[in-house]
Write an enzyme that holds these catalytic residues in place. Sequence first.
Site, PDB file in Angstrom:
ATOM      1  CG  ASN A  72      46.361  29.228  36.159  1.00  0.00           C
ATOM      2  OD1 ASN A  72      47.353  29.523  35.487  1.00  0.00           O
ATOM      3  ND2 ASN A  72      45.197  28.927  35.613  1.00  0.00           N
ATOM      4  CD1 TRP A  73      50.430  33.502  39.534  1.00  0.00           C
ATOM      5  CD2 TRP A  73      52.548  33.685  38.861  1.00  0.00           C
ATOM      6  NE1 TRP A  73      51.211  33.677  40.651  1.00  0.00           N
ATOM      7  CE2 TRP A  73      52.519  33.791  40.265  1.00  0.00           C
ATOM      8  CE3 TRP A  73      53.783  33.767  38.208  1.00  0.00           C
ATOM      9  CZ2 TRP A  73      53.671  33.976  41.034  1.00  0.00           C
ATOM     10  CZ3 TRP A  73      54.933  33.947  38.967  1.00  0.00           C
ATOM     11  CH2 TRP A  73      54.877  34.054  40.366  1.00  0.00           C
ATOM     12  CE  LYS A  74      43.124  31.878  35.526  1.00  0.00           C
ATOM     13  NZ  LYS A  74      41.679  32.207  35.519  1.00  0.00           N
TER      14      LYS A  74
ATOM     15  CG  HIS B  28      42.249  26.285  33.602  1.00  0.00           C
ATOM     16  ND1 HIS B  28      41.448  27.270  33.082  1.00  0.00           N
ATOM     17  CD2 HIS B  28      42.451  26.615  34.906  1.00  0.00           C
ATOM     18  CE1 HIS B  28      41.177  28.153  34.028  1.00  0.00           C
ATOM     19  NE2 HIS B  28      41.772  27.781  35.145  1.00  0.00           N
TER      20      HIS B  28
ATOM     21  CD  GLU C  19      40.166  26.174  38.581  1.00  0.00           C
ATOM     22  OE1 GLU C  19      40.635  27.142  39.167  1.00  0.00           O
ATOM     23  OE2 GLU C  19      40.407  25.907  37.394  1.00  0.00           O
TER      24      GLU C  19
ATOM     25  N   GLY D 232      37.120  33.775  38.256  1.00  0.00           N
ATOM     26  CA  GLY D 232      37.328  35.164  37.881  1.00  0.00           C
ATOM     27  C   GLY D 232      36.089  36.029  37.927  1.00  0.00           C
TER      28      GLY D 232
ATOM     29  CB  SER E 232      36.134  33.759  43.225  1.00  0.00           C
ATOM     30  OG  SER E 232      35.841  34.184  41.903  1.00  0.00           O
TER      31      SER E 232
ATOM     32  N   GLY F 176      43.656  31.938  41.177  1.00  0.00           N
ATOM     33  CA  GLY F 176      43.965  32.749  40.010  1.00  0.00           C
ATOM     34  C   GLY F 176      44.386  34.146  40.395  1.00  0.00           C
ATOM     35  N   GLY F 177      43.471  35.104  40.266  1.00  0.00           N
ATOM     36  CA  GLY F 177      43.803  36.513  40.456  1.00  0.00           C
ATOM     37  C   GLY F 177      44.462  36.845  41.776  1.00  0.00           C
TER      38      GLY F 177
END
Length: 250
Positions: free
Chosen positions: A8-10, A96, A169, A175, A214, A235-236
């Site tokens: 997920n590149w948000k 989400h 999640e 994050g 994470s 994510g990140g």
Amino acid sequence: MKKLMAANWKMYKTPQEAALTAGELVKAVGTVPDDREVLVFPPFVGLAQVAQAFSGVAGFYCGAQNVYPADEGAYTGEISPGMIVSTGAAWALTGHSERRSVLGESSAFVGQKTAFCLEKGLNVVLCIGETLEEREGGQLEKVLRGQLSEGLSGVPAGIAPERLAIAYEPVWAIGTGKVAGTAEIAATHAVVRGMLRELLPAAADSMRILYGGSVKPDNAAAIISLDNVDGVLVGGASLQAESFSRIILA
């Protein structure tokens, strides 16, 4: 069942950056292992570029981070399933926690999106998860059951299980650098599997349940080896091809 390794590149990456990272990811991964599939959710403006980068490459797919449950209409700022499909994307993300908390989306609305996408030919990753307060207050199962029952309320009993995945999640791990322990993850995924058996008994045992929160290259292998963990939603650590490729191949 193939592990679904999702990113997920948000709200990161311009179309040019998305295309570059997608191309780098294809090169870094090489041949996707037979037991894996790769799925990337870029911002809307990068969907076509990522779809093009993945075109003709086995095992790579892309999807939209949001969708509106209508074919067209006066819904300013929204995107329909048909528009998403027209870019070459095959998936949509629903539920989400950032959309639930920041934008106030209810589980009932998430359920409308999920059912409409499946009806219109888009596959779906439905996100569920509890806050730290809910977990510590003993509300974990109540929260997840509510999110699942409403989120899946319009899904036909005969849905092909490969078209729908659940992403668990824990909100407190997104994050933050905090990761649920492997025992916690395994226990919660077992609970989710049990709920799916009640809600969609024909598909439940073949549906993929992803873990998100994470996930990084150094913990991915331990997480995806757990019972009832059928992939990850990252994510990140997915924003750079080097780190996400290591997760995919973990």
